[in-house]
Design a protein around this motif. Structure first.
Motif, PDB file in Angstrom:
ATOM      1  N   VAL A 304     -12.944  15.754   5.372  1.00  0.00           N
ATOM      2  CA  VAL A 304     -11.864  16.680   5.700  1.00  0.00           C
ATOM      3  C   VAL A 304     -10.946  16.094   6.773  1.00  0.00           C
ATOM      4  CG1 VAL A 304     -13.224  17.901   7.452  1.00  0.00           C
ATOM      5  CG2 VAL A 304     -11.344  19.078   6.318  1.00  0.00           C
ATOM      6  N   LEU A 305     -11.484  15.244   7.643  1.00  0.00           N
ATOM      7  CA  LEU A 305     -10.659  14.630   8.690  1.00  0.00           C
ATOM      8  C   LEU A 305      -9.631  13.685   8.078  1.00  0.00           C
ATOM      9  CD1 LEU A 305     -13.501  13.830  11.251  1.00  0.00           C
ATOM     10  CD2 LEU A 305     -11.990  15.823  11.217  1.00  0.00           C
ATOM     11  N   ASN A 306     -10.044  12.895   7.078  1.00  0.00           N
ATOM     12  CA  ASN A 306      -9.106  11.998   6.402  1.00  0.00           C
ATOM     13  C   ASN A 306      -8.143  12.777   5.513  1.00  0.00           C
ATOM     14  OD1 ASN A 306     -10.229   9.682   7.548  1.00  0.00           O
ATOM     15  ND2 ASN A 306     -11.772   9.516   5.950  1.00  0.00           N
ATOM     16  N   THR A 307      -8.612  13.891   4.958  1.00  0.00           N
ATOM     17  CA  THR A 307      -7.723  14.746   4.161  1.00  0.00           C
ATOM     18  C   THR A 307      -6.584  15.271   5.019  1.00  0.00           C
ATOM     19  OG1 THR A 307      -9.535  15.423   2.694  1.00  0.00           O
ATOM     20  CG2 THR A 307      -7.594  16.842   2.771  1.00  0.00           C
ATOM     21  N   LEU A 308      -6.922  15.717   6.215  1.00  0.00           N
ATOM     22  CA  LEU A 308      -5.880  16.235   7.111  1.00  0.00           C
ATOM     23  C   LEU A 308      -4.965  15.109   7.600  1.00  0.00           C
ATOM     24  CD1 LEU A 308      -7.956  18.827   9.183  1.00  0.00           C
ATOM     25  CD2 LEU A 308      -6.347  19.262   7.323  1.00  0.00           C
ATOM     26  N   THR A 309      -5.515  13.905   7.745  1.00  0.00           N
ATOM     27  CA  THR A 309      -4.669  12.765   8.096  1.00  0.00           C
ATOM     28  C   THR A 309      -3.644  12.499   6.998  1.00  0.00           C
ATOM     29  OG1 THR A 309      -6.397  11.747   9.457  1.00  0.00           O
ATOM     30  CG2 THR A 309      -4.665  10.300   8.632  1.00  0.00           C
ATOM     31  N   ASP A 310      -4.099  12.583   5.730  1.00  0.00           N
ATOM     32  CA  ASP A 310      -3.179  12.394   4.606  1.00  0.00           C
ATOM     33  C   ASP A 310      -2.094  13.477   4.603  1.00  0.00           C
ATOM     34  OD1 ASP A 310      -4.599  10.203   3.749  1.00  0.00           O
ATOM     35  OD2 ASP A 310      -5.846  11.337   2.351  1.00  0.00           O
ATOM     36  N   VAL A 311      -2.476  14.694   4.928  1.00  0.00           N
ATOM     37  CA  VAL A 311      -1.509  15.785   4.982  1.00  0.00           C
ATOM     38  C   VAL A 311      -0.475  15.521   6.070  1.00  0.00           C
ATOM     39  CG1 VAL A 311      -1.230  18.239   5.531  1.00  0.00           C
ATOM     40  CG2 VAL A 311      -3.084  17.508   4.027  1.00  0.00           C
ATOM     41  N   VAL A 312      -0.948  15.080   7.235  1.00  0.00           N
ATOM     42  CA  VAL A 312      -0.031  14.790   8.345  1.00  0.00           C
ATOM     43  C   VAL A 312       0.964  13.708   7.949  1.00  0.00           C
ATOM     44  CG1 VAL A 312       0.114  13.806  10.662  1.00  0.00           C
ATOM     45  CG2 VAL A 312      -1.618  15.544  10.147  1.00  0.00           C
TER      46      VAL A 312
END
Length: 423
Positions: A304-312
């Protein structure tokens, strides 16, 4: 038999010593409250007491282990309770991010919100317990589980997959915590979820949407679908179609599926009970992928941390006036929504598992307490002194000693010459 003065004296002395020994033994019983001063008092009971004492010590050790396990699981549950609203809040904000009325400036501001959420979740994922050990690092308690790689900008799991098992009973061991891979790097066990993504090399404005599964059992056997927009040269004139590569248990299967570009949104039947929505204008060789989440367990792309990085990163990329860039952004956001849903469900599953383990430990603890009472009762029955009987014995032994002393005094004043004189 020859009776001498020495025999008189020795017999009296032996009698006094015997009564004194018995009296001292009774004193020791009363003083200690124990029926058995030495194993010779009751060999069978002494052996049983040792066995019961060992069982009692083990039961107390298991009780301490249960206390530690409950404390650790309670700390983990507190972290999960704080993490759940963060992930749920990210899902809500993600819906807001897909709003077509937002400008690049608005999305940049929203990207900052997602960065704060990501950092907050990362801090929770790297929480420590009361002993200073990282909760979600598996057996590597001194190693931070989720570490940001400064070069790639991605989070990597540095813990292991070993469970910290706690012996809570003679025949039961339970995990006292969960590792980070089981928390953030997997979908809910047993679920069938396909994660969608679009290739960065796409030249069209195609957007891959929601996935619908009508046959979960068959779909679960498929590890991946690859969709490519192609022209079917076998027809005259050539027609647009979607080439579907299905990675199944028997290998890769290729099929061509009709596609009508005039429709605003088309439902593509991928086979094996899976359909997906495609919209926008596709260009030749535009490619989309559907990955079975169960086939990517442990992959950092599920984090989920990398998912949110992709979103950012997607929200910070300017897309106004560029339909291709906007489509790529929406594909990232759609895939992120699927992953966040998956992560959210899995975190709830882990929390439910924590609660189930806590309930089991409490049930075992109740049984352990009853067992402890039973063992204490048995040990007491074998060891503890009956004070009423002991008090009676004390009076009896005292009287016997006094009688032996009087008898010895009588013997001491008597000899054969005195007897002859009286005769």
């Amino acid at each position: 038999m020859r009776i001498s003065s020495a025999l008189y004296f020795q017999t009296g002395l032996n009698s006094i010593n015997k009564q004194q020994s018995d009296l001292v033994h009774t004193f020791q019983q009363l003083g200690s409250g124990k029926r058995m001063i030495t194993a010779a008092d009751d060999p069978l009971a002494a052996a049983q007491t040792i066995t019961l004492g060992q069982s009692q010590s083990m039961n107390l050790r298991f009780a301490e282990n249960r206390h530690v396990a409950l404390r650790n699981l309670g700390e983990e549950e507190n972290v999960l309770m704080s993490m759940i609203p963060q992930v749920n809040g990210a899902k809500t904000r993600l819906i807001e991010a897909t709003n077509g009325t937002l400008s690049d400036a608005d999305r940049t501001i929203l990207a900052g919100v997602f960065e704060e959420m990501r950092d907050s979740i990362a801090n929770l994922a790297n929480s420590k317990d009361a002993n200073g050990q990282y909760i979600f690092s598996g057996s590597k308690g001194s190693t931070a589980p989720f570490v940001l790689d400064d070069v790639t900008g991605r989070y990597e799991y540095k813990g292991d997959h070993v469970e910290r098992l706690v012996q809570v009973d003679q025949t039961r061991r339970l995990p006292g915590s969960d590792n980070g891979a089981d928390l953030l790097l997997r979908p809910t066990p047993g679920s069938t979820t396909f994660l969608t993504s679009g290739s960065n090399a796409n030249f069209g404005s195609g957007i891959i949407g929601g996935v619908n599964i009508t046959d979960p059992n068959t779909a679960a056997t498929i590890s991946k679908y690859e969709l490519t927009y192609v022209e079917d040269a076998t027809t005259n004139p050539p027609t647009e179609k979607i080439q579907v590569l299905e990675y199944g248990p028997t290998g890769v299967t290729t099929t061509l599926v009709p596609y009508d570009p005039s429709k605003e949104e088309s439902t593509i039947n991928l086979g094996s009970g899976v359909t997906v929505q495609l919209s926008g204008n596709l260009e030749k060789d535009d490619t989309f992928t559907l990955d079975n989440a169960q086939a990517k367990v442990g992959d950092e792309t599920l984090n989920v941390l990398n998912t949110l990085t992709d979103v950012v990163n997607a929200l910070k990329t300017p897309v106004d006036g560029d339909p291709v860039a906007k489509a790529k952004m929406h594909n990232v956001l759609n895939g992120a929504m699927q992953k966040l849903d998956m992560n959210y469900d899995n975190i709830l599953t882990v929390r439910a598992s924590v609660g189930a383990r806590m309930n089991e430990i409490e049930a075992i603890d109740s049984s352990g307490k009853l067992q402890g009472l039973h063992l204490a009762s048995e040990i007491s029955r074998l060891e503890d002194l009956d004070y009423y009987s002991a008090s009676t014995q004390l009076e009896l032994r005292t009287s016997a000693l006094e009688a032996a002393a009087l008898a010895f005094k009588k013997i001491q004043s008597t000899n054969l010459f005195a007897i002859n004189a009286r005769g």
